[in-house]
Design a protein around this motif. Structure first.
Motif, short mmCIF file in Angstrom:
data_model
loop_
_atom_site.label_atom_id
_atom_site.label_comp_id
_atom_site.label_asym_id
_atom_site.label_seq_id
_atom_site.Cartn_x
_atom_site.Cartn_y
_atom_site.Cartn_z
N VAL A 306 0.84 -1.19 0.00
CA VAL A 306 0.00 0.00 0.00
C VAL A 306 0.88 1.25 0.00
CG1 VAL A 306 -1.89 1.21 1.15
CG2 VAL A 306 -1.69 -1.28 1.36
N ALA A 307 0.67 2.15 -0.97
CA ALA A 307 1.40 3.42 -1.01
C ALA A 307 1.09 4.25 0.23
CB ALA A 307 1.04 4.19 -2.27
N GLN A 308 2.10 4.96 0.72
CA GLN A 308 1.98 5.75 1.96
C GLN A 308 2.38 7.21 1.71
OE1 GLN A 308 1.16 4.03 5.18
NE2 GLN A 308 0.52 2.63 3.54
N GLY A 309 1.84 8.10 2.53
CA GLY A 309 2.20 9.51 2.44
C GLY A 309 3.51 9.84 3.11
N SER A 310 4.00 8.93 3.96
CA SER A 310 5.28 9.15 4.64
C SER A 310 6.28 8.10 4.17
CB SER A 310 5.10 9.05 6.16
OG SER A 310 4.53 7.81 6.53
N ALA A 311 7.57 8.41 4.36
CA ALA A 311 8.63 7.58 3.80
C ALA A 311 8.71 6.20 4.42
CB ALA A 311 9.97 8.29 3.94
N GLY A 312 8.44 6.08 5.71
CA GLY A 312 8.59 4.81 6.39
C GLY A 312 10.04 4.49 6.67
N ALA A 313 10.29 3.38 7.35
CA ALA A 313 11.65 3.03 7.76
C ALA A 313 12.57 2.80 6.57
CB ALA A 313 11.61 1.78 8.64
#
Length: 501
Positions: A306-313
């Motif tokens: 799932v695409a996210q608005g934040s970069a993530g780890a």
């Protein structure tokens, strides 16, 4: 299959009128279906069923109601009406849970398990808006689940054989005693749809074999019912699930999918319920796209990454799903005769890397793959701020890997879906390669009014050897196309895959 001697059993169309299930057809070995009304012969049996379940005989009005149908009834048909009646519902305690428990006590002699309770509640919740119709649908499912029989007579096994093309070549109904084709009647349906054909006996008469009269590529719940002689009270039922015919998906079937993510309802209709209820809903949706010679099969299109608005780890602006979470839905889909499509929204990752996360799932025969270029980001792009894109070269890298997976593991054909609503989303699309073992689908996305959706589809549509998909947005579309509208498209191809979001 009906008797040549006494009355010839045919099956009630009660649930057809409710829009919940198609007629069950009684098959005959060398005998035409009876046309005579059945009220005089069946009245004693109807009274017995009312006494059994409601503690009273049927009223004159109730007998007249059945007689007015003009066809011979079978025990389960009457049971469906009686157990779904307001009288039985009141006796059960006027709640859905108590109603289900009462059904199980009547048909199985025990309380419902947690899984049975959940399944039947989902059937009720997702059934017709009219409560009496929904209760009849639940009663019918409970009877199928429990394999209701009397006098020790039972169906012990159902076997479905397919040709190399995936068509059903024979359905074997194995009994615990010899079946007499001259006196016994057998009814066979798949997901409530009639199966007709020639009947024969095998294994010294203990197996009734049905050879369908036409090519059938259906999947789902098979129900076989056998009535001994002319006594409808001596009856056996059994059901089983069969998977889709997947050797060649198109044009043998049309696929109708529910789209979303299993963890949230915000991303599509699939996330509104658990997998069991979703299976009921998507089967009902698929049934509306059935056409003669081309049945519709349901599917779950699950956003796996799932695409996210934040970069993530990892900085990829996307989040993969846990394999065990997806596997639960895949297992339910398999048991219910549905496809699964794993949808990839890679963010700043790439499609091949994200697809390979799910290799163990994609090795399962009913699981396909979808790439969504809208969420393929480059450089400093972020999901939701720009419409992404992908090159034909990257798509071909994924399809080469997936095709090899299919061929090396001797898997049936898989759906390979490319989502698109702008021409720029797939760069150099003419260079996309059609791979062996894959049914590659160009899926026209985008929400809005009817005119703009058809215009988008007309621009995006694929030519052979590729197939076409079309998405319906339940909330966002203006005057969303209905199944009859889609099946009657004239200026664009009727899609091979329809997805609800």
């Amino acid at each position: 299959m009906t008797s040549n001697g006494g009355r010839l059993a045919r099956v009630l169309s009660v649930l057809v009128a409710l829009g919940a299930i198609s007629t069950l057809v009684t098959l005959s070995a060398g005998a035409a279906a009876a046309q005579d009304a059945a009220a005089p012969d069946n009245a004693p049996a109807i009274h017995a069923i009312y006494l059994d379940h409601l503690g009273r005989e049927a009223t004159a009005a109730e007998i007249t109601r059945f007689a007015g149908l003009g066809i011979t009834l079978t025990e389960r048909d009457v049971q469906t009406v009686v157990l779904g009646s307001p009288s039985f519902y009141r006796q059960a305690g006027r709640s859905v849970s108590k109603f289900i428990q009462a059904l199980m006590m009547e048909t199985k002699g025990r309380r419902a398990t947690r899984a049975e309770m959940k399944e039947l509640r989902d059937v009720f919740r997702n059934g017709p808006d009219r409560r009496p119709a929904a209760r009849r649908l639940v009663a019918n499912r409970a009877l199928a689940m429990t394999g209701y029989d009397r006098d020790g007579f039972r169906v012990s096994r159902i076997a479905v054989l397919r040709t190399e093309r995936g068509a059903i070549s024979r359905i074997d109904v194995q009994l615990n005693e010899i079946v007499d084709l001259m006196t016994d009647s057998v009814q066979v349906t798949i997901d409530g749809r009639d199966i007709t054909g020639e009947l024969s006996r095998r294994r010294r008469g203990t197996v009734a074999s049905l050879t369908p009269s036409t090519e059938i590529f259906r999947s789902g719940r098979v129900i076989a019912s056998v009535v001994k002689g002319s006594d409808p009270s001596v009856r056996a039922d059994k059901s089983k699930q069969i998977a889709p015919a997947r050797d060649e998906i198109f044009p043998n079937v049309r696929v109708v999918a529910y789209y979303g993510n299993h963890q949230t309802r915000l991303l599509g209709v699939l996330g509104e319920t658990g997998p069991e209820a979703a299976a009921v809903r998507v089967k009902a949706a698929a049934a509306r796209f059935d056409e003669p010679g081309r049945p519709a099969v349901g599917a779950f299109e699950m956003i796996a990454t799932v695409a996210q608005g934040s970069a993530g780890a990892d900085g990829n602006y996307s989040a993969p799903s846990r394999l065990e979470d997806l596997q639960y839905w895949i297992d339910v889909a398999r048991d219910e005769g549905l496809y699964v499509i794993l949808d990839i929204q890679p963010g700043r990752s790439d499609f091949l890397q994200e697809s390979q996360r799910y290799e163990s799932l994609l090795k399962q025969p009913h699981v396909g793959l979808a790439l969504d270029p809208e969420w393929r980001m480059y450089g400093d792009q972020r999901p939701g701020q720009v419409v992404g894109s992908v090159t034909a070269e990257e798509i071909n890298g994924v399809s080469a890997w997936l095709s090899e997976l299919v061929l090396e593991n001797d898997l049936p054909e898989k759906m390979f879906i490319l989502h698109q609503f702008q021409t720029r989303m797939i760069k150099n699309r003419d260079a996309v390669i059609d791979r062996p073992g894959l049914a590659t689908i160009i899926h026209a996305d985008g929400f809005g009014g009817r005119a703009i959706k058809l215009t988008t589809y007309r621009i995006i549509q694929a030519e052979p050897p590729f197939w076409n998909g079309f998405k319906l947005f339940i909330d966002e579309d203006t005057r969303m196309f209905q199944p009859a509208d889609v099946l009657n498209f004239t200026t664009v191809p009727v899609p091979d895959l329809i997805t609800y979001q």
